[in-house]
Enzyme design. Sequence first.
Site: not given
Length: 310
Positions: A10, A90-91, A115, A199, A248
């Site tokens: 993102q 991340s993503l 998610r 996170h 994660q």
Amino acid sequence: MKFALVFPGQGSQSLGMMAAYGDRSVIRGTFDEASEALGRDLWSLVTEGPAEALSQTVNTQPLMLTAGIAVYRLWHEMGGKAPDMVAGHSLGEYSALVAAGVLRFADAVPLVELRAKAMQEAVPAGEGAMAAILGLDSAAVVAACNDSAQGQVVEAVNFNTPEQVVIAGHADAVQRAADASKARGAKRAIILPVSAPFHCSLMKPAAERLRLRLAELSLSSPLIPVLNNADVACLTDPLKLREALVRQAASPVRWVETMQSMAAQGITHVYECGPGKVLAGLVRRCADGLVGGAMADLAGLEAALGVTNA
């Protein structure tokens, strides 16, 4: 030479971002596949907007996954070799897992939409926040968070470079930690325009929702080593890969260590696979000897092809 591809998350989205790759059928075909998996039109969203909709987490996550895989498929169509290693921020780790054959693309698209919803719903709107701390080493940022919690949650969650750390948690605690970081010498502390404190440990309810969904999906052993965010490790057991994805969601993105691990394993070139150039810009700041590049348009793809196929 050994090279890696890394996939953005993102923050790299923009209206019309796929136009940089020209009118390629593999790009449109990948978006059509994703749209069918979701039951809504992602192509019109990315080409027509509105721009505000692209920044909504529930849209951004499937869009960026799809964009990364579309560029990866175009890379192969143009003659690109399989990388020696992949990772994602991340993503972007979901894109890396699709590229490595761990997750089916048709499963991954609705999975990241779930998610996104789970992360968004884990913390009531307005109660969480994130901030980027610039110009202060990570140990000092962690100390600032520890001193500022005061019974709330504030944690270092993205270790992007040795002196660029993102923190997340309860909004008041994030503001306190941002102020404490500046008092410790940070050049800047910027509250980020995000919809949830990604996170950090406040995301544990989202992680549990992911666990339930992942248990229903079939994962395969990777065809390409995937260096994950939570452990900075290349796992091969599908059960361990699934567990790492669950963790994660509520664990820090250890990007500095990821780049350093790649360098230690003989990777010399790291190319960002997808729209944007954020990750490419972090490469040299994380590990000596690594060369970064961005495949953010056709020229970037051709430049990477010229190096990796030489």
